[in-house]
Design a protein around this motif. Structure first.
Motif, mmCIF file in Angstrom:
data_model
loop_
_atom_site.group_PDB
_atom_site.id
_atom_site.type_symbol
_atom_site.label_atom_id
_atom_site.label_comp_id
_atom_site.label_asym_id
_atom_site.label_seq_id
_atom_site.Cartn_x
_atom_site.Cartn_y
_atom_site.Cartn_z
ATOM 1 N N SER A 133 15.468 4.764 70.240
ATOM 2 C CA SER A 133 14.739 3.512 70.463
ATOM 3 C C SER A 133 14.267 2.795 69.195
ATOM 4 N N PRO A 134 14.014 3.468 68.062
ATOM 5 C CA PRO A 134 13.636 2.696 66.870
ATOM 6 C C PRO A 134 14.686 1.667 66.444
ATOM 7 N N ALA A 135 15.920 1.855 66.878
ATOM 8 C CA ALA A 135 16.967 0.886 66.533
ATOM 9 C C ALA A 135 16.659 -0.489 67.120
ATOM 10 N N LEU A 136 16.030 -0.512 68.284
ATOM 11 C CA LEU A 136 15.668 -1.802 68.894
ATOM 12 C C LEU A 136 14.657 -2.550 68.027
ATOM 13 N N LEU A 137 13.705 -1.832 67.466
ATOM 14 C CA LEU A 137 12.724 -2.475 66.593
ATOM 15 C C LEU A 137 13.365 -2.962 65.301
ATOM 16 N N ARG A 158 12.893 -5.612 75.809
ATOM 17 C CA ARG A 158 13.714 -4.461 76.173
ATOM 18 C C ARG A 158 13.068 -3.169 75.671
ATOM 19 N N CYS A 159 12.529 -3.214 74.470
ATOM 20 C CA CYS A 159 11.844 -2.051 73.904
ATOM 21 C C CYS A 159 10.617 -1.696 74.744
ATOM 22 N N LEU A 160 9.888 -2.715 75.187
ATOM 23 C CA LEU A 160 8.681 -2.491 75.987
ATOM 24 C C LEU A 160 9.002 -1.961 77.385
ATOM 25 N N GLU A 161 10.218 -2.184 77.865
ATOM 26 C CA GLU A 161 10.634 -1.597 79.141
ATOM 27 C C GLU A 161 10.665 -0.073 79.036
#
Length: 186
Positions: A133-137, A158-161
């Motif tokens: 998930s850090p890739a989304l940030l 999307r990250c917050l989902e």
């Protein structure tokens, strides 16, 4: 003085007996010290590569050390040379699309200010390693750098989902609201 000499000998003996994982963990330790000890880190990687010259983990670790070291260089020619060396270190692992190599490629393009290529690389991380998930940030930050406000907002949502309390995603969303929409109410 005798104690230091004795300890130095013990370290040299331990290095000779160390396996690849131990050497690479030590290299990462040296790389992350404050201030970083890049020469010692590269020495550990060199020893690991003597054990297995094709180790993707060792090559990626060397690439990361070189990337980080390049950021501290002031001479543009030295920096360019170090970045090229880092890119060469990542090449074998890029064929296997390892997480470390793709993240390294992303950082390489960021340092070179080639943001569209960095975005392409981080998108590969998201597709191939969706659990990371850090890739989304990282993608959201890249999109901000490119003034792609709507896409940055969508990426943070999307990250917050996945994690409704992700502080960094909330921070980026707040920034987008303030800068793009001038809306302090939302």
């Amino acid at each position: 003085n005798q104690a230091v000499t004795s300890l130095t000998r013990a370290v040299v003996k331990a290095e000779k007996r160390a396996d690849e994982d131990s050497l690479l963990t030590t290299a990462q330790f040296f790389m992350l010290l404050s201030p970083p000890q890049y020469d010692d880190a590269l020495k550990m990687v060199k020893s690991a590569l003597k054990i297995d010259g094709k180790s993707l983990r060792a090559l990626c670790t060397r690439g990361w050390i070189q990337l980080l070291q390049s950021e501290s260089l002031t001479s543009s020619s030295e920096k360019k040379e170090m970045l090229q060396s880092a890119a060469r270190s990542f090449q074998p692992a890029l064929k296997a699309k390892t997480l470390d190599s793709l993240l390294g490629l992303t950082r390489y393009f960021q340092i070179r200010n080639q943001l569209p290529k960095a975005l392409e690389a981080i998108n590969q991380v998201i597709v191939r390693h969706g659990w990371f998930s850090p890739a989304l940030l990282t993608k959201a930050r890249l999109l901000l750098s490119m003034s792609e406000w709507t896409e940055a907002k969508t990426t943070c949502e999307r990250c917050l989902e996945e994690d409704a309390e992700n502080v960094e995603a909330l921070r980026i969303l707040t920034l987008v609201q303030l800068v793009r929409e001038g809306n302090m109410e939302d």
